[in-house]
Design an enzyme around this catalytic site. Structure first.
Site, PDB file in Angstrom:
ATOM      1  N   SER A   8      52.262 -51.567  -7.124  1.00  0.00           N
ATOM      2  CA  SER A   8      51.189 -50.651  -6.736  1.00  0.00           C
ATOM      3  C   SER A   8      51.648 -49.736  -5.602  1.00  0.00           C
ATOM      4  CB  SER A   8      49.968 -51.468  -6.286  1.00  0.00           C
ATOM      5  OG  SER A   8      50.361 -52.467  -5.360  1.00  0.00           O
ATOM      6  N   GLU A  10      50.267 -47.389  -2.164  1.00  0.00           N
ATOM      7  CA  GLU A  10      49.168 -47.164  -1.204  1.00  0.00           C
ATOM      8  C   GLU A  10      49.192 -45.734  -0.689  1.00  0.00           C
ATOM      9  OE1 GLU A  10      48.327 -50.284   1.637  1.00  0.00           O
ATOM     10  OE2 GLU A  10      48.164 -48.780   3.228  1.00  0.00           O
ATOM     11  N   TYR A  42      41.380 -47.028   4.561  1.00  0.00           N
ATOM     12  CA  TYR A  42      40.092 -46.735   5.190  1.00  0.00           C
ATOM     13  C   TYR A  42      40.345 -46.583   6.682  1.00  0.00           C
ATOM     14  CZ  TYR A  42      35.084 -47.160   6.013  1.00  0.00           C
ATOM     15  OH  TYR A  42      33.778 -46.917   6.359  1.00  0.00           O
ATOM     16  N   HIS A  69      40.402 -49.489   0.164  1.00  0.00           N
ATOM     17  CA  HIS A  69      40.383 -50.394   1.310  1.00  0.00           C
ATOM     18  C   HIS A  69      38.995 -50.247   1.919  1.00  0.00           C
ATOM     19  CE1 HIS A  69      45.019 -50.412   2.016  1.00  0.00           C
ATOM     20  NE2 HIS A  69      44.732 -50.251   0.731  1.00  0.00           N
ATOM     21  N   ARG A 104      39.696 -56.256   8.426  1.00  0.00           N
ATOM     22  CA  ARG A 104      38.952 -56.080   9.669  1.00  0.00           C
ATOM     23  C   ARG A 104      39.133 -54.652  10.156  1.00  0.00           C
ATOM     24  NH1 ARG A 104      41.256 -58.016  15.325  1.00  0.00           N
ATOM     25  NH2 ARG A 104      42.546 -56.212  14.850  1.00  0.00           N
ATOM     26  N   GLY A 105      40.384 -54.144   9.992  1.00  0.00           N
ATOM     27  CA  GLY A 105      40.694 -52.814  10.503  1.00  0.00           C
ATOM     28  C   GLY A 105      40.952 -52.863  11.993  1.00  0.00           C
ATOM     29  N   ASP A 106      41.340 -51.734  12.534  1.00  0.00           N
ATOM     30  CA  ASP A 106      41.576 -51.631  13.970  1.00  0.00           C
ATOM     31  C   ASP A 106      40.534 -50.703  14.562  1.00  0.00           C
ATOM     32  OD1 ASP A 106      43.801 -53.310  14.275  1.00  0.00           O
ATOM     33  OD2 ASP A 106      45.079 -51.785  13.358  1.00  0.00           O
ATOM     34  N   ALA A 120      38.161 -60.227   9.165  1.00  0.00           N
ATOM     35  CA  ALA A 120      38.177 -59.868   7.746  1.00  0.00           C
ATOM     36  C   ALA A 120      37.501 -60.945   6.897  1.00  0.00           C
ATOM     37  CB  ALA A 120      39.613 -59.640   7.290  1.00  0.00           C
ATOM     38  N   TYR A 142      50.420 -61.601   7.056  1.00  0.00           N
ATOM     39  CA  TYR A 142      51.404 -61.192   8.066  1.00  0.00           C
ATOM     40  C   TYR A 142      52.571 -62.190   8.142  1.00  0.00           C
ATOM     41  CZ  TYR A 142      47.588 -58.109   9.216  1.00  0.00           C
ATOM     42  OH  TYR A 142      46.602 -57.159   9.113  1.00  0.00           O
ATOM     43  N   HIS A 146      50.370 -61.708  12.790  1.00  0.00           N
ATOM     44  CA  HIS A 146      49.586 -60.580  13.292  1.00  0.00           C
ATOM     45  C   HIS A 146      49.811 -60.470  14.804  1.00  0.00           C
ATOM     46  CE1 HIS A 146      46.006 -58.323  14.621  1.00  0.00           C
ATOM     47  NE2 HIS A 146      46.121 -57.742  13.441  1.00  0.00           N
ATOM     48  N   GLN A 173      51.796 -57.212   5.432  1.00  0.00           N
ATOM     49  CA  GLN A 173      52.307 -56.173   6.317  1.00  0.00           C
ATOM     50  C   GLN A 173      53.771 -55.968   5.922  1.00  0.00           C
ATOM     51  OE1 GLN A 173      52.217 -53.521   7.873  1.00  0.00           O
ATOM     52  NE2 GLN A 173      50.817 -54.205   9.474  1.00  0.00           N
ATOM     53  N   PHE A 213      55.766 -47.044  14.887  1.00  0.00           N
ATOM     54  CA  PHE A 213      54.735 -47.697  14.088  1.00  0.00           C
ATOM     55  C   PHE A 213      54.957 -49.214  14.047  1.00  0.00           C
ATOM     56  CE2 PHE A 213      52.613 -48.263   9.812  1.00  0.00           C
ATOM     57  CZ  PHE A 213      51.334 -48.121  10.339  1.00  0.00           C
ATOM     58  N   HIS A 263      54.074 -53.831  -3.268  1.00  0.00           N
ATOM     59  CA  HIS A 263      53.051 -52.834  -2.938  1.00  0.00           C
ATOM     60  C   HIS A 263      53.706 -51.843  -1.978  1.00  0.00           C
ATOM     61  CE1 HIS A 263      48.963 -51.342  -2.028  1.00  0.00           C
ATOM     62  NE2 HIS A 263      49.323 -51.317  -0.760  1.00  0.00           N
TER      63      HIS A 263
HETATM   64  P1  FAD Z   1      41.871 -60.314  10.311  1.00  0.00           P
HETATM   65  O1  FAD Z   1      42.260 -61.085   9.120  1.00  0.00           O
HETATM   66  O2  FAD Z   1      40.468 -60.420  10.771  1.00  0.00           O
HETATM   67  O3  FAD Z   1      42.860 -60.764  11.481  1.00  0.00           O
HETATM   68  C1  FAD Z   1      42.964 -60.002  12.679  1.00  0.00           C
HETATM   69  C2  FAD Z   1      43.344 -60.921  13.831  1.00  0.00           C
HETATM   70  O4  FAD Z   1      42.247 -61.791  14.130  1.00  0.00           O
HETATM   71  C3  FAD Z   1      44.532 -61.835  13.532  1.00  0.00           C
HETATM   72  O5  FAD Z   1      45.246 -62.021  14.721  1.00  0.00           O
HETATM   73  C4  FAD Z   1      43.875 -63.124  13.096  1.00  0.00           C
HETATM   74  O6  FAD Z   1      44.710 -64.255  13.276  1.00  0.00           O
HETATM   75  C5  FAD Z   1      42.633 -63.151  13.978  1.00  0.00           C
HETATM   76  N1  FAD Z   1      41.488 -63.861  13.378  1.00  0.00           N
HETATM   77  C6  FAD Z   1      41.094 -63.789  12.094  1.00  0.00           C
HETATM   78  N2  FAD Z   1      40.010 -64.590  11.909  1.00  0.00           N
HETATM   79  C7  FAD Z   1      39.735 -65.156  13.112  1.00  0.00           C
HETATM   80  C8  FAD Z   1      38.744 -66.054  13.589  1.00  0.00           C
HETATM   81  N3  FAD Z   1      37.818 -66.547  12.767  1.00  0.00           N
HETATM   82  N4  FAD Z   1      38.762 -66.403  14.902  1.00  0.00           N
HETATM   83  C9  FAD Z   1      39.688 -65.912  15.763  1.00  0.00           C
HETATM   84  N5  FAD Z   1      40.662 -65.048  15.355  1.00  0.00           N
HETATM   85  C10 FAD Z   1      40.674 -64.681  14.065  1.00  0.00           C
HETATM   86  N6  FAD Z   1      44.027 -50.772   8.830  1.00  0.00           N
HETATM   87  C11 FAD Z   1      43.103 -49.785   8.699  1.00  0.00           C
HETATM   88  O7  FAD Z   1      42.501 -49.363   9.704  1.00  0.00           O
HETATM   89  N7  FAD Z   1      42.821 -49.256   7.457  1.00  0.00           N
HETATM   90  C12 FAD Z   1      43.420 -49.691   6.325  1.00  0.00           C
HETATM   91  O8  FAD Z   1      43.126 -49.215   5.227  1.00  0.00           O
HETATM   92  C13 FAD Z   1      44.395 -50.734   6.444  1.00  0.00           C
HETATM   93  N8  FAD Z   1      45.031 -51.234   5.354  1.00  0.00           N
HETATM   94  C14 FAD Z   1      45.906 -52.290   5.490  1.00  0.00           C
HETATM   95  C15 FAD Z   1      46.477 -52.850   4.339  1.00  0.00           C
HETATM   96  C16 FAD Z   1      47.349 -53.921   4.436  1.00  0.00           C
HETATM   97  C17 FAD Z   1      47.942 -54.505   3.183  1.00  0.00           C
HETATM   98  C18 FAD Z   1      47.686 -54.444   5.717  1.00  0.00           C
HETATM   99  C19 FAD Z   1      48.653 -55.593   5.843  1.00  0.00           C
HETATM  100  C20 FAD Z   1      47.114 -53.906   6.865  1.00  0.00           C
HETATM  101  C21 FAD Z   1      46.204 -52.831   6.768  1.00  0.00           C
HETATM  102  N9  FAD Z   1      45.587 -52.279   7.891  1.00  0.00           N
HETATM  103  C22 FAD Z   1      44.676 -51.259   7.749  1.00  0.00           C
HETATM  104  C23 FAD Z   1      45.869 -52.809   9.245  1.00  0.00           C
HETATM  105  C24 FAD Z   1      44.863 -53.908   9.620  1.00  0.00           C
HETATM  106  O9  FAD Z   1      43.570 -53.378   9.668  1.00  0.00           O
HETATM  107  C25 FAD Z   1      45.248 -54.441  10.991  1.00  0.00           C
HETATM  108  O10 FAD Z   1      46.435 -55.181  10.890  1.00  0.00           O
HETATM  109  C26 FAD Z   1      44.162 -55.211  11.715  1.00  0.00           C
HETATM  110  O11 FAD Z   1      44.601 -55.400  13.067  1.00  0.00           O
HETATM  111  C27 FAD Z   1      43.868 -56.590  11.154  1.00  0.00           C
HETATM  112  O12 FAD Z   1      43.190 -56.546   9.976  1.00  0.00           O
HETATM  113  P2  FAD Z   1      42.995 -57.888   9.112  1.00  0.00           P
HETATM  114  O13 FAD Z   1      42.148 -57.547   7.965  1.00  0.00           O
HETATM  115  O14 FAD Z   1      44.292 -58.536   8.861  1.00  0.00           O
HETATM  116  O15 FAD Z   1      42.164 -58.761  10.177  1.00  0.00           O
END
Ligand code: FAD
Length: 282
Positions: A8, A10, A42, A69, A104-106, A120, A142, A146, A173, A213, A263
């Site tokens: 795929s 992105e 997103y 996303h 979750r996003g940033d 997330a 990751y 992460h 990642q 990056f 991907h």
């Molecule tokens: P999570 O899974 O929520 O994790 C984030 C952090 O929180 C980690 O350190 C995790 O260990 C911790 N955590 C998770 N759950 C808990 C809990 N219950 N209690 C305490 N800590 C917890 N970013 C964008 O803005 N837009 C995009 O479209 C985008 N696409 C991406 C696509 C891919 C394939 C990847 C790998 C990353 C992408 N990102 C994108 C970046 C991503 O949003 C960031 O890496 C963000 O910081 C974490 O998102 P996540 O969904 O992994 O979060």
């Protein structure tokens, strides 16, 4: 034998009209390869909400499988964030979307970490609650941890939470060290995580951008690769040749070692991913 692995591309959601036009050209070139799908990012905090939606709907109209996303905008005490995601889910379902990447996003830069009170896994749970099993849900993984996690173990625990909440598969990642991926897969298996985890592949095409990056997202550039990038930084052709060789051979190793697909993070450019795809003979 039918191809069961997933390949795929992105795209980043375009923010300007000219970026939109460039994306159309890139899509048209990559679509000739018949990938499993194109995903569309997103922007942090919903900054590309309309751009993402428009791009997704436009690609769908062209008959392309598209995977948006999606993430919550804003913080956990903002009730409106659930309504916004619910609306997007309804709209995507009506438009024929069957798969999503839930993140979750940033935070948008400048808003600080306090706006990140959700994870997330909360979003995956929410999507399952609202849309049942309509969507295939991907989440992020990751292999090099992460950057906000305190340890590899806690990161894995949180990753498992997303799978237990209902995610079907994951995309990693990017990384430039295949061993990190294989070790991560082993650790997942030991914890009973058996969903497909597809490596995210970032082509190597420039020096400064990738270093900046990678520092932000916690991807390590091995010293020997960085030294080559520095050496070739003013010679784009040499740098591209080097990047193509290194990333292609890592991809080959990943596929030979059982990775369930690839991907590609295209950064909306066709040629770097196309080069790797062709070199792999996909
Ligand atoms: P999570 O899974 O929520 O994790 C984030 C952090 O929180 C980690 O350190 C995790 O260990 C911790 N955590 C998770 N759950 C808990 C809990 N219950 N209690 C305490 N800590 C917890 N970013 C964008 O803005 N837009 C995009 O479209 C985008 N696409 C991406 C696509 C891919 C394939 C990847 C790998 C990353 C992408 N990102 C994108 C970046 C991503 O949003 C960031 O890496 C963000 O910081 C974490 O998102 P996540 O969904 O992994 O979060």
């Amino acid at each position: 034998m039918p191809e069961s692995r997933s390949f795929s591309f992105e795209f980043s959601a375009p923010r300007t009209v000219s970026a939109q036009e460039k994306l159309r050209r890139t899509h048209s070139r990559l679509n000739e390869l018949s990938p499993h799908y194109f995903s569309v990012t997103y922007g942090a905090g919903g900054t590309t909400r309309d751009g993402t939606k428009q791009t997704v709907l436009e690609l769908l109209r062209l008959g392309t499988p598209v995977v948006p996303h999606i993430s919550f905008d804003g913080d956990a005490i903002n009730q409106g964030k659930e309504d916004a995601v619910r609306d997007m889910l309804t709209e995507y379902q009506a438009a024929g979307v069957t798969r999503l990447v839930a993140l979750r996003g940033d935070s948008p830069s400048g808003t600080g970490p306090s706006s990140q009170l959700t994870h997330a896994s909360d979003l995956v749970e929410f999507i399952r609650r609202v849309s049942g099993n309509h969507f295939h849900i991907d989440v992020a993984a990751y292999p090099e941890m992460h950057p906000e996690s305190s340890s590899v173990d806690t990161d894995l625990t949180h990753f498992k939470r997303k799978i237990d909440a209902g995610a079907d598969s994951a995309i990693t990642q990017y990384f430039y060290n295949a061993d990190a991926y294989f070790r991560f897969i082993d650790a997942c298996h030991k914890r009973g995580i058996d969903v497909p985890i597809v490596p995210g592949i970032m082509p190597l095409t420039n020096y400064k951008g990738i270093v900046r990056f990678s520092a932000l997202c916690g991807a390590e550039i091995p010293r020997w690769i960085e030294k080559h990038l520095i050496t070739y930084q003013h010679d784009p052709e040499q740098l591209k040749t080097f990047g193509l060789e290194v990333v292609t051979s890592m991809c080959q190793r990943l596929l030979d070692g059982g990775a369930p697909g690839l991907h590609f993070y295209t950064l909306n450019q066709a040629l770097p991913s196309l080069g790797i795809w062709k070199a792999l003979g996909l």
